[in-house]
Design a protein around this motif. Structure first.
Motif, PDB file in Angstrom:
ATOM      1  N   UNK A  37      66.481 -42.499 -33.826  1.00  0.00           N
ATOM      2  CA  UNK A  37      65.783 -43.506 -33.788  1.00  0.00           C
ATOM      3  C   UNK A  37      65.280 -44.108 -35.124  1.00  0.00           C
ATOM      4  N   UNK A  38      65.085 -45.013 -35.768  1.00  0.00           N
ATOM      5  CA  UNK A  38      64.617 -45.471 -37.003  1.00  0.00           C
ATOM      6  C   UNK A  38      62.906 -45.455 -36.703  1.00  0.00           C
ATOM      7  N   UNK A  39      62.406 -45.028 -38.233  1.00  0.00           N
ATOM      8  CA  UNK A  39      61.187 -44.664 -38.070  1.00  0.00           C
ATOM      9  C   UNK A  39      60.330 -45.854 -38.397  1.00  0.00           C
ATOM     10  N   UNK A  40      60.862 -46.992 -38.744  1.00  0.00           N
ATOM     11  CA  UNK A  40      60.083 -48.150 -39.317  1.00  0.00           C
ATOM     12  C   UNK A  40      60.705 -49.617 -39.013  1.00  0.00           C
ATOM     13  N   UNK A  41      60.046 -50.679 -39.298  1.00  0.00           N
ATOM     14  CA  UNK A  41      61.084 -51.917 -38.805  1.00  0.00           C
ATOM     15  C   UNK A  41      61.967 -52.122 -40.003  1.00  0.00           C
ATOM     16  N   UNK A  42      61.833 -51.409 -41.139  1.00  0.00           N
ATOM     17  CA  UNK A  42      62.914 -51.767 -42.130  1.00  0.00           C
ATOM     18  C   UNK A  42      64.085 -50.823 -41.895  1.00  0.00           C
ATOM     19  N   UNK A  43      64.111 -50.168 -41.005  1.00  0.00           N
ATOM     20  CA  UNK A  43      65.229 -49.180 -41.104  1.00  0.00           C
ATOM     21  C   UNK A  43      65.662 -48.231 -42.023  1.00  0.00           C
ATOM     22  N   UNK A  44      64.602 -47.562 -42.525  1.00  0.00           N
ATOM     23  CA  UNK A  44      64.674 -46.791 -44.032  1.00  0.00           C
ATOM     24  C   UNK A  44      65.027 -45.423 -43.597  1.00  0.00           C
ATOM     25  N   UNK A  45      64.435 -44.838 -42.627  1.00  0.00           N
ATOM     26  CA  UNK A  45      64.628 -43.702 -42.425  1.00  0.00           C
ATOM     27  C   UNK A  45      64.982 -43.204 -41.002  1.00  0.00           C
ATOM     28  N   UNK A  46      65.828 -42.418 -40.553  1.00  0.00           N
ATOM     29  CA  UNK A  46      65.981 -41.892 -39.086  1.00  0.00           C
ATOM     30  C   UNK A  46      65.386 -40.837 -38.875  1.00  0.00           C
ATOM     31  N   UNK A  47      64.900 -40.751 -37.615  1.00  0.00           N
ATOM     32  CA  UNK A  47      63.924 -39.466 -36.921  1.00  0.00           C
ATOM     33  C   UNK A  47      65.159 -38.933 -36.205  1.00  0.00           C
ATOM     34  N   UNK A  48      65.094 -37.453 -36.250  1.00  0.00           N
ATOM     35  CA  UNK A  48      65.901 -36.622 -35.426  1.00  0.00           C
ATOM     36  C   UNK A  48      65.691 -36.674 -33.755  1.00  0.00           C
ATOM     37  N   UNK A  80      57.698 -37.954 -33.998  1.00  0.00           N
ATOM     38  CA  UNK A  80      57.606 -39.262 -33.189  1.00  0.00           C
ATOM     39  C   UNK A  80      57.274 -40.333 -33.670  1.00  0.00           C
ATOM     40  N   UNK A  81      56.775 -40.350 -34.996  1.00  0.00           N
ATOM     41  CA  UNK A  81      56.617 -41.616 -35.491  1.00  0.00           C
ATOM     42  C   UNK A  81      56.571 -41.376 -37.223  1.00  0.00           C
ATOM     43  N   UNK A  82      56.927 -42.433 -38.028  1.00  0.00           N
ATOM     44  CA  UNK A  82      56.826 -42.040 -39.466  1.00  0.00           C
ATOM     45  C   UNK A  82      56.613 -43.460 -39.983  1.00  0.00           C
ATOM     46  N   UNK A  83      55.827 -43.539 -41.147  1.00  0.00           N
ATOM     47  CA  UNK A  83      55.701 -44.777 -41.952  1.00  0.00           C
ATOM     48  C   UNK A  83      55.395 -44.402 -43.310  1.00  0.00           C
ATOM     49  N   UNK A  84      55.953 -45.158 -44.151  1.00  0.00           N
ATOM     50  CA  UNK A  84      55.392 -45.126 -45.669  1.00  0.00           C
ATOM     51  C   UNK A  84      54.316 -45.952 -45.820  1.00  0.00           C
ATOM     52  N   UNK A  85      53.197 -45.210 -46.187  1.00  0.00           N
ATOM     53  CA  UNK A  85      52.138 -46.075 -46.324  1.00  0.00           C
ATOM     54  C   UNK A  85      51.757 -46.806 -47.952  1.00  0.00           C
ATOM     55  N   UNK A  86      52.277 -45.876 -48.653  1.00  0.00           N
ATOM     56  CA  UNK A  86      52.116 -46.290 -50.114  1.00  0.00           C
ATOM     57  C   UNK A  86      53.237 -45.425 -50.897  1.00  0.00           C
ATOM     58  N   UNK A  87      53.490 -45.463 -52.038  1.00  0.00           N
ATOM     59  CA  UNK A  87      54.534 -44.719 -52.607  1.00  0.00           C
ATOM     60  C   UNK A  87      54.036 -43.276 -52.716  1.00  0.00           C
ATOM     61  N   UNK A  88      54.834 -42.347 -52.357  1.00  0.00           N
ATOM     62  CA  UNK A  88      54.400 -40.963 -52.343  1.00  0.00           C
ATOM     63  C   UNK A  88      53.414 -40.614 -50.903  1.00  0.00           C
ATOM     64  N   UNK A  89      52.986 -41.597 -50.162  1.00  0.00           N
ATOM     65  CA  UNK A  89      52.341 -41.394 -49.102  1.00  0.00           C
ATOM     66  C   UNK A  89      52.879 -41.555 -47.774  1.00  0.00           C
ATOM     67  N   UNK A  90      52.869 -40.966 -46.818  1.00  0.00           N
ATOM     68  CA  UNK A  90      53.718 -40.928 -45.499  1.00  0.00           C
ATOM     69  C   UNK A  90      52.538 -40.662 -44.417  1.00  0.00           C
ATOM     70  N   UNK A  91      52.672 -41.471 -43.399  1.00  0.00           N
ATOM     71  CA  UNK A  91      51.803 -41.313 -42.228  1.00  0.00           C
ATOM     72  C   UNK A  91      52.746 -40.901 -41.011  1.00  0.00           C
TER      73      UNK A  91
END
Length: 108
Positions: A37-48, A80-91
């Protein structure tokens, strides 16, 4: 939203009389698959994809029950969830590992 998910559960009940005890012995096992599944609305990263197996065994009669369980038997730690919060920062939210427990029930 994963493209594929699957759930399968099996349960077994053994009358206690077969072992010379009143009540019933119970066993349950459940399997869950969550696909890519994708990690965010922008479809930038797939989760395993990941798999989870839960098991429970116990004894019960008309009034009382006792059981033991293990959730996430394989000790998967899915992302379960991943989101880029800022450049170099991921939640991220990482799933809970293996959990053992016991419980009791009372019916009235």
């Amino acid at each position: 939203m994963p493209e594929w998910t699957a759930n399968l559960g099996l349960g077994y009940r053994l009358p206690g009389e077969a072992l010379g005890v009143s009540g019933n012995f119970t066993a349950n096992v459940s399997y869950q698959y969550v696909g890519t599944r994708v990690s965010d609305l922008a479809d930038k990263e797939e989760l395993e994809p990941y798999h989870t197996i839960n098991a429970r065994i116990g004894w019960e009669n008309e009034k009382y029950g006792f059981y033991g369980f293990v959730n996430n038997l394989l000790d998967e730690r899915p992302l379960a969830y991943s989101l880029t919060m800022a450049p170099g920062v991921r939640g991220v939210y990482i799933g809970r590992g293996r959990v053992f427990g016991a419980g009791a029930t009372v019916k009235w």
